[in-house]
Enzyme design. Sequence first.
Site, PDB file in Angstrom:
ATOM      1  N   GLU A 145      49.535  12.597   5.918  1.00  0.00           N
ATOM      2  CA  GLU A 145      49.038  11.299   5.961  1.00  0.00           C
ATOM      3  C   GLU A 145      48.092  11.129   4.672  1.00  0.00           C
ATOM      4  O   GLU A 145      48.311   9.921   3.794  1.00  0.00           O
ATOM      5  CB  GLU A 145      48.037  11.169   7.145  1.00  0.00           C
ATOM      6  CG  GLU A 145      47.570   9.797   7.477  1.00  0.00           C
ATOM      7  CD  GLU A 145      46.367   9.954   8.587  1.00  0.00           C
ATOM      8  OE1 GLU A 145      46.349  11.167   9.357  1.00  0.00           O
ATOM      9  OE2 GLU A 145      45.432   9.284   8.641  1.00  0.00           O
ATOM     10  N   CYS A 193      50.015  25.613   7.497  1.00  0.00           N
ATOM     11  CA  CYS A 193      51.081  24.838   7.282  1.00  0.00           C
ATOM     12  C   CYS A 193      52.464  25.234   7.672  1.00  0.00           C
ATOM     13  O   CYS A 193      53.358  24.502   8.221  1.00  0.00           O
ATOM     14  CB  CYS A 193      50.808  24.384   5.679  1.00  0.00           C
ATOM     15  SG  CYS A 193      51.076  25.775   4.715  1.00  0.00           S
ATOM     16  N   GLU A 207      35.814  20.020   2.352  1.00  0.00           N
ATOM     17  CA  GLU A 207      34.148  20.178   2.498  1.00  0.00           C
ATOM     18  C   GLU A 207      34.018  20.958   3.587  1.00  0.00           C
ATOM     19  O   GLU A 207      32.922  21.470   3.912  1.00  0.00           O
ATOM     20  CB  GLU A 207      33.828  18.643   2.767  1.00  0.00           C
ATOM     21  CG  GLU A 207      34.649  17.736   3.738  1.00  0.00           C
ATOM     22  CD  GLU A 207      35.814  17.021   3.381  1.00  0.00           C
ATOM     23  OE1 GLU A 207      36.423  17.581   2.695  1.00  0.00           O
ATOM     24  OE2 GLU A 207      35.824  15.695   3.569  1.00  0.00           O
ATOM     25  N   GLU A 214      52.586  18.068  14.173  1.00  0.00           N
ATOM     26  CA  GLU A 214      52.068  19.163  13.842  1.00  0.00           C
ATOM     27  C   GLU A 214      50.785  19.231  14.423  1.00  0.00           C
ATOM     28  O   GLU A 214      49.793  18.435  14.423  1.00  0.00           O
ATOM     29  CB  GLU A 214      51.686  19.054  12.305  1.00  0.00           C
ATOM     30  CG  GLU A 214      50.930  20.333  11.809  1.00  0.00           C
ATOM     31  CD  GLU A 214      50.635  20.244  10.257  1.00  0.00           C
ATOM     32  OE1 GLU A 214      49.961  18.982   9.698  1.00  0.00           O
ATOM     33  OE2 GLU A 214      50.868  21.282   9.463  1.00  0.00           O
ATOM     34  N   GLU A 274      51.823  19.620  -1.173  1.00  0.00           N
ATOM     35  CA  GLU A 274      52.089  20.579  -0.344  1.00  0.00           C
ATOM     36  C   GLU A 274      51.605  20.117   1.036  1.00  0.00           C
ATOM     37  O   GLU A 274      50.317  19.995   1.187  1.00  0.00           O
ATOM     38  CB  GLU A 274      51.305  21.819  -0.426  1.00  0.00           C
ATOM     39  CG  GLU A 274      51.725  22.255  -2.022  1.00  0.00           C
ATOM     40  CD  GLU A 274      53.009  22.960  -1.803  1.00  0.00           C
ATOM     41  OE1 GLU A 274      53.726  23.126  -0.968  1.00  0.00           O
ATOM     42  OE2 GLU A 274      53.461  23.394  -3.032  1.00  0.00           O
ATOM     43  N   LYS A 321      38.801  20.475  -6.343  1.00  0.00           N
ATOM     44  CA  LYS A 321      38.023  20.041  -5.249  1.00  0.00           C
ATOM     45  C   LYS A 321      38.454  20.924  -3.968  1.00  0.00           C
ATOM     46  O   LYS A 321      39.550  20.594  -3.373  1.00  0.00           O
ATOM     47  CB  LYS A 321      38.144  18.559  -4.891  1.00  0.00           C
ATOM     48  CG  LYS A 321      37.588  18.009  -3.783  1.00  0.00           C
ATOM     49  CD  LYS A 321      38.227  17.026  -2.893  1.00  0.00           C
ATOM     50  CE  LYS A 321      37.874  16.660  -1.509  1.00  0.00           C
ATOM     51  NZ  LYS A 321      37.259  17.921  -0.595  1.00  0.00           N
TER      52      LYS A 321
HETATM   53  P1  NAD Z   1      43.562  16.834   4.734  1.00  0.00           P
HETATM   54  O1  NAD Z   1      44.582  15.846   4.382  1.00  0.00           O
HETATM   55  O2  NAD Z   1      42.779  16.004   5.866  1.00  0.00           O
HETATM   56  O3  NAD Z   1      42.737  17.303   3.743  1.00  0.00           O
HETATM   57  C1  NAD Z   1      43.085  17.838   2.640  1.00  0.00           C
HETATM   58  C2  NAD Z   1      42.064  17.720   1.226  1.00  0.00           C
HETATM   59  O4  NAD Z   1      42.163  16.246   0.960  1.00  0.00           O
HETATM   60  C3  NAD Z   1      40.618  17.853   1.603  1.00  0.00           C
HETATM   61  O5  NAD Z   1      40.014  18.418   0.244  1.00  0.00           O
HETATM   62  C4  NAD Z   1      39.961  16.474   1.946  1.00  0.00           C
HETATM   63  O6  NAD Z   1      38.713  16.401   1.545  1.00  0.00           O
HETATM   64  C5  NAD Z   1      40.867  15.831   0.762  1.00  0.00           C
HETATM   65  N1  NAD Z   1      40.978  14.152   1.128  1.00  0.00           N
HETATM   66  C6  NAD Z   1      41.040  13.683   2.240  1.00  0.00           C
HETATM   67  N2  NAD Z   1      40.862  12.258   2.019  1.00  0.00           N
HETATM   68  C7  NAD Z   1      41.195  12.005   0.991  1.00  0.00           C
HETATM   69  C8  NAD Z   1      41.512  11.008   0.079  1.00  0.00           C
HETATM   70  N3  NAD Z   1      41.547   9.593   0.600  1.00  0.00           N
HETATM   71  N4  NAD Z   1      41.808  10.983  -1.004  1.00  0.00           N
HETATM   72  C9  NAD Z   1      41.874  12.257  -1.840  1.00  0.00           C
HETATM   73  N5  NAD Z   1      41.630  13.174  -1.078  1.00  0.00           N
HETATM   74  C10 NAD Z   1      41.213  13.378   0.363  1.00  0.00           C
HETATM   75  O7  NAD Z   1      44.183  18.230   5.606  1.00  0.00           O
HETATM   76  P2  NAD Z   1      43.233  19.248   6.076  1.00  0.00           P
HETATM   77  O8  NAD Z   1      42.609  18.940   7.593  1.00  0.00           O
HETATM   78  O9  NAD Z   1      42.352  19.818   5.218  1.00  0.00           O
HETATM   79  O10 NAD Z   1      44.235  20.450   6.213  1.00  0.00           O
HETATM   80  C11 NAD Z   1      45.279  20.463   7.248  1.00  0.00           C
HETATM   81  C12 NAD Z   1      46.490  19.761   6.714  1.00  0.00           C
HETATM   82  O11 NAD Z   1      47.135  20.555   5.568  1.00  0.00           O
HETATM   83  C13 NAD Z   1      47.508  19.884   7.714  1.00  0.00           C
HETATM   84  O12 NAD Z   1      48.602  19.152   7.849  1.00  0.00           O
HETATM   85  C14 NAD Z   1      48.294  21.240   6.746  1.00  0.00           C
HETATM   86  O13 NAD Z   1      49.840  21.472   7.133  1.00  0.00           O
HETATM   87  C15 NAD Z   1      48.306  20.868   5.567  1.00  0.00           C
HETATM   88  N6  NAD Z   1      48.616  22.145   4.742  1.00  0.00           N
HETATM   89  C16 NAD Z   1      49.822  21.997   3.889  1.00  0.00           C
HETATM   90  C17 NAD Z   1      49.917  23.601   3.167  1.00  0.00           C
HETATM   91  C18 NAD Z   1      51.090  23.596   2.652  1.00  0.00           C
HETATM   92  O14 NAD Z   1      51.154  24.221   1.610  1.00  0.00           O
HETATM   93  N7  NAD Z   1      52.130  22.626   2.420  1.00  0.00           N
HETATM   94  C19 NAD Z   1      48.808  24.278   3.205  1.00  0.00           C
HETATM   95  C20 NAD Z   1      47.754  24.271   3.803  1.00  0.00           C
HETATM   96  C21 NAD Z   1      47.602  23.043   4.851  1.00  0.00           C
END
Ligand code: NAD
Length: 496
Positions: A236, A289, A183, A390, A255, A180
């Site tokens: 979160e 990240c 979006e 962050e 991650e 997935k």
């Molecule tokens: P996000 O947590 O909002 O979303 C990540 C993914 O989770 C998206 O595909 C989203 O649609 C999905 N999602 C959202 N709510 C969900 C739920 N209730 N159940 C299941 N899936 C759900 O994060 P983002 O805004 O897309 O990305 C930014 C964050 O990602 C930052 O905190 C960043 O540090 C982190 N990140 C971590 C890494 C790593 O390798 N550690 C790499 C890139 C980004």
Amino acid sequence: MSGEIREYSMYIDGAFVEAVSGERAKSIGPADQETLATFPRGGKEDVDLAVAAARKAFEDSDWGHVRNSVERGRLLREIGKRLRDDLDRLAEIEALDTGKTITETSLIDVHQAADTFEYFADLATQLNGEVLAVPADALDLALREPLGVCGAIAAWNFPLMFASWKIAPALAAGNTTVFKPAELTSMSALELAKICDAVGLPAGVVNVVTGPGSAVGQALAEHPDVAKLSFTGSTEVGRRILQAAGGNLKKTTLELGGKSPNIVFPDADLSRAVSGALTAIFFNAGECCIAGSRLLLHADIYDAFVEQLVERARKIKVGHPLDWDSRMGPLVTPAHREQVLSYVRWAKENGLKLLCGGEAPKDPALARGNYLEPTIFAADSNAVKLAQEEIFGPVLTVLKFTEEEEAVRLANDTIYGLAGAVWTQDIKRAFRVAKRIKAGQVWINQYMLVSPFAPHGGFKQSGYGKDLSKYSLEEYTQVKNVYVDLSEDEFLSLYE
Ligand code: NAD
């Protein structure tokens, strides 16, 4: 792409399909808010179909069997090749969809996605078990077996790379997948689905379901037939994923976020360290990240370092993602830029010293995009919001230290533990400090280098488990112990 709106479908069971609901969503370009593409807005029903297809592909074929590993490797290598063959077009799509510069997507994102498929192609035949030493006349084996259906949910900031990081090792180890994408940036994963189809992956081995996290992501995390879930996203949402995955005790990889320290000692090669510090925070407009968002400078070099840093940050060309001269593109959405700007306002109102940036660029050509200037603040304390939370944008907090011990304490004074770096010519100090930083990835005299060969993943609230490298491959397997009794003796029994 010039004005063309692409129409994508999801990829389920070897077919390009609409969502069951028939709903569609849009991909909006961060450079000008124009619609780039539309794609299906999937939901739980689509996840059910994709998981059923992936389960069938795993259980009713020899896809995951060890005798098929050469074939799996061949297919993965072919995916890597086709990514490379289509580099220019994919780099453009990725740049327009995410706001990354075309220089980054051409030199890094597409190549790294291809490298990742090729790296795991080579490992597909190398997943050996082990013969265990046992004090008996026996053969005792530890076998590595695939898990079954592996789900993956990704963040929006490196879409094609994350799709390759999750899909390639899962397939190499003999699993099937449901991926997935975020979006906000689904285009490149749907392009990858087309490549998977074109190389002849059996139906159901790779499925890509697009749609909101609250529906598609949640359904995937909860699904009882998904054996493993690999998640890249915020801390979160990671917490929510963990709860959802608990129903069938899925194996999880998380991650998550970071607030990584970048420590510079006085004996460092300053010019290189300044380059490293700029890359650490302004690469991909800080939407990384592993961004080095806290720069810890030794007092002896603080003034000289900050002078060079600010001078070079001011020269960074913020511009359209497709302009080859741009070094920083727009942030992913207007809402995200507003969120980043709220930190800038907080810092200004709370007495942090603004060293550069802090606003949208004045250039009228950039007025419709989510651009932000490279921004640097000096702070007196690591306890402030700017140094603790962050931000996920081009905002650097600079802190001063005098003792090595203090640098280590400041570096570790965070809930996160994703990455970090140490800049010094003293090899003993470099290694000593690197070992004391509580983070999953530490560079010495380097920043941001991520390769398929090296494990990527955090400590503390940055999550657990690894992407990339042989360590991630192992996470896509389970170990089975098989004991073969070879003795001629009577069975040793406690019973008559
Ligand atoms: P996000 O947590 O909002 O979303 C990540 C993914 O989770 C998206 O595909 C989203 O649609 C999905 N999602 C959202 N709510 C969900 C739920 N209730 N159940 C299941 N899936 C759900 O994060 P983002 O805004 O897309 O990305 C930014 C964050 O990602 C930052 O905190 C960043 O540090 C982190 N990140 C971590 C890494 C790593 O390798 N550690 C790499 C890139 C980004």
